[in-house]
Write a protein that holds these residues in place. Structure first.
Motif, mmCIF file in Angstrom:
data_model
loop_
_atom_site.group_PDB
_atom_site.id
_atom_site.type_symbol
_atom_site.label_atom_id
_atom_site.label_comp_id
_atom_site.label_asym_id
_atom_site.label_seq_id
_atom_site.Cartn_x
_atom_site.Cartn_y
_atom_site.Cartn_z
ATOM 1 N N ASP A 45 -4.637 8.092 14.089
ATOM 2 C CA ASP A 45 -5.509 8.544 12.101
ATOM 3 C C ASP A 45 -5.016 7.812 11.493
ATOM 4 O OD1 ASP A 45 -7.306 9.802 14.209
ATOM 5 O OD2 ASP A 45 -6.669 11.579 12.993
ATOM 6 N N MET A 46 -3.538 7.151 11.318
ATOM 7 C CA MET A 46 -2.947 6.486 10.397
ATOM 8 C C MET A 46 -3.035 4.999 10.435
ATOM 9 S SD MET A 46 1.130 7.985 9.695
ATOM 10 C CE MET A 46 1.172 9.784 9.490
ATOM 11 N N LEU A 47 -3.184 4.779 11.581
ATOM 12 C CA LEU A 47 -3.055 3.589 11.950
ATOM 13 C C LEU A 47 -5.298 2.691 12.125
ATOM 14 C CD1 LEU A 47 -2.636 0.802 13.707
ATOM 15 C CD2 LEU A 47 -3.729 1.899 16.057
ATOM 16 N N GLN A 48 -5.936 3.627 12.092
ATOM 17 C CA GLN A 48 -7.201 3.124 11.969
ATOM 18 C C GLN A 48 -7.622 3.257 10.480
ATOM 19 O OE1 GLN A 48 -9.206 2.212 14.493
ATOM 20 N NE2 GLN A 48 -7.907 2.925 16.151
ATOM 21 N N GLU A 49 -7.243 4.127 9.818
ATOM 22 C CA GLU A 49 -7.436 4.460 8.222
ATOM 23 C C GLU A 49 -6.762 3.050 7.705
ATOM 24 O OE1 GLU A 49 -6.266 6.989 5.053
ATOM 25 O OE2 GLU A 49 -6.553 8.287 6.319
ATOM 26 N N GLY A 50 -5.100 3.213 8.464
ATOM 27 C CA GLY A 50 -4.223 1.579 7.647
ATOM 28 C C GLY A 50 -6.070 0.233 8.348
ATOM 29 N N PHE A 51 -6.022 -0.104 9.228
ATOM 30 C CA PHE A 51 -6.482 -0.583 9.837
ATOM 31 C C PHE A 51 -8.180 -1.118 8.519
ATOM 32 C CE2 PHE A 51 -3.587 -2.171 12.828
ATOM 33 C CZ PHE A 51 -3.867 -3.030 12.932
ATOM 34 N N ILE A 52 -8.690 -0.157 8.281
ATOM 35 C CA ILE A 52 -9.897 -0.164 7.476
ATOM 36 C C ILE A 52 -9.341 -0.683 6.391
ATOM 37 C CG2 ILE A 52 -11.444 1.212 6.520
ATOM 38 C CD1 ILE A 52 -11.289 3.185 8.932
ATOM 39 N N LYS A 53 -8.588 -0.450 5.682
ATOM 40 C CA LYS A 53 -7.718 -0.447 4.692
ATOM 41 C C LYS A 53 -7.559 -2.845 4.724
ATOM 42 C CE LYS A 53 -6.083 3.461 2.762
ATOM 43 N NZ LYS A 53 -5.041 3.955 2.111
ATOM 44 N N VAL A 54 -6.976 -2.493 5.852
ATOM 45 C CA VAL A 54 -6.670 -4.460 5.878
ATOM 46 C C VAL A 54 -7.925 -5.141 5.652
ATOM 47 C CG1 VAL A 54 -5.709 -5.960 7.621
ATOM 48 C CG2 VAL A 54 -4.561 -3.696 7.184
ATOM 49 N N PHE A 55 -8.957 -4.890 6.757
ATOM 50 C CA PHE A 55 -10.566 -5.209 6.780
ATOM 51 C C PHE A 55 -10.933 -5.446 5.236
ATOM 52 C CE2 PHE A 55 -10.255 -4.426 11.404
ATOM 53 C CZ PHE A 55 -9.532 -5.291 11.984
ATOM 54 N N SER A 56 -11.046 -4.358 4.338
ATOM 55 C CA SER A 56 -11.148 -4.200 3.203
ATOM 56 C C SER A 56 -10.501 -4.212 1.945
ATOM 57 C CB SER A 56 -11.403 -2.996 2.497
ATOM 58 O OG SER A 56 -10.941 -2.507 2.430
ATOM 59 N N GLN A 57 -9.610 -5.461 2.026
ATOM 60 C CA GLN A 57 -8.342 -5.516 1.308
ATOM 61 C C GLN A 57 -8.273 -6.887 1.864
ATOM 62 O OE1 GLN A 57 -4.894 -3.013 0.464
ATOM 63 N NE2 GLN A 57 -6.417 -1.428 0.127
ATOM 64 N N MET A 58 -8.972 -7.090 2.530
ATOM 65 C CA MET A 58 -8.104 -8.945 3.474
ATOM 66 C C MET A 58 -8.357 -10.148 1.883
ATOM 67 S SD MET A 58 -7.577 -9.915 6.493
ATOM 68 C CE MET A 58 -7.585 -8.670 7.225
ATOM 69 N N HIS A 59 -8.991 -9.765 0.858
ATOM 70 C CA HIS A 59 -8.895 -10.927 0.201
ATOM 71 C C HIS A 59 -7.697 -10.760 -0.743
ATOM 72 C CE1 HIS A 59 -11.036 -6.936 -1.786
ATOM 73 N NE2 HIS A 59 -10.158 -7.623 -3.084
ATOM 74 N N THR A 60 -7.429 -9.912 -1.058
ATOM 75 C CA THR A 60 -6.131 -9.929 -1.679
ATOM 76 C C THR A 60 -4.740 -10.378 -1.399
ATOM 77 O OG1 THR A 60 -5.104 -7.837 -0.596
ATOM 78 C CG2 THR A 60 -6.792 -7.983 -2.917
ATOM 79 N N PHE A 61 -4.489 -11.000 0.162
ATOM 80 C CA PHE A 61 -3.617 -11.222 0.463
ATOM 81 C C PHE A 61 -3.400 -12.944 0.185
ATOM 82 C CE2 PHE A 61 -1.986 -14.208 3.836
ATOM 83 C CZ PHE A 61 -0.645 -13.652 4.178
ATOM 84 N N ARG A 62 -2.666 -13.284 -0.443
ATOM 85 C CA ARG A 62 -2.205 -14.328 -1.236
ATOM 86 C C ARG A 62 -1.646 -15.591 -0.178
ATOM 87 N NH1 ARG A 62 -6.410 -13.919 -3.881
ATOM 88 N NH2 ARG A 62 -6.943 -12.174 -5.127
#
Length: 192
Positions: A45-62
């Protein structure tokens, strides 16, 4: 597919790039989640939730630091938020050490199976396990841990100290290590 191509594809919400990113990093990140989760289902569950955040926050990676490290930070924070949301971290911790731990005088073996140590860490109460993982494995300071978990810095320090002692007791009880007269090399790894 290169890491940059995966990153660019994920920025454009390309499903094949997202799948590639997930396939490349999910095994390592599941191991991170497993250290925090109560069981495999929690970790998934944590992994799935985490990857949802990764995909939604991809634009913040600098591009400052490793891409994998950026993903790992999101996953760790997701695990902490999951524990806090489900009040698992705030459960009271009873410090009862198993009685009858046999004290031996030999040193610990030079090589301890990492899997055995992880399984023993998972036996610790959730508060101890969380602080031990954040401090010894992830490298956060006690102040950062206190801020993340909404606890006092002194609580983080004491839970870490108790977690180390309880971990040693569990490892001895399971005959993974033998209790030496002096500080074990295992604890030295966790004694920053």
């Amino acid at each position: 597919m290169t890491e940059d191509a995966i990153f660019q594809g994920c920025l454009q919400n390309n499903a094949s790039a997202q799948k590639e990113l997930y396939n490349r990093y999910s095994p390592k990140m599941l191991a991170v989640c497993y250290r925090y989760g109560h069981n495999r289902e929690d970790a998934e569950d944590m992994l799935q939730e985490g990857f949802i955040k990764v995909f939604s926050q991809m634009h913040t990676f600098r591009n400052q630091g490793a891409f994998e490290g950026w993903i790992r930070r999101i996953i760790v924070h997701t695990c902490i938020n999951h524990l806090k949301k489900n009040k698992k971290f705030n459960d009271s911790v009873d410090i009862t050490y198993a009685s009858g731990i046999e004290i031996r005088e030999e040193n610990i073996p030079s090589v301890i199976q990492a899997k055995q140590v992880v399984e023993c860490i998972r036996l610790l109460p959730i508060g101890y396990r969380t602080v031990l993982n954040l401090y010894a494995v992830e490298g956060y300071t006690h102040k950062e841990i206190a801020d993340m978990l909404d606890i006092e810095e002194s609580t983080s320090r004491s839970q870490y100290t108790r977690a180390r002692q309880m971990l040693e007791d569990v490892l001895v009880k399971k005959s993974i290590i033998q209790k030496p007269k002096q500080k074990t090399r295992l604890l030295a790894l966790f004694a920053k």
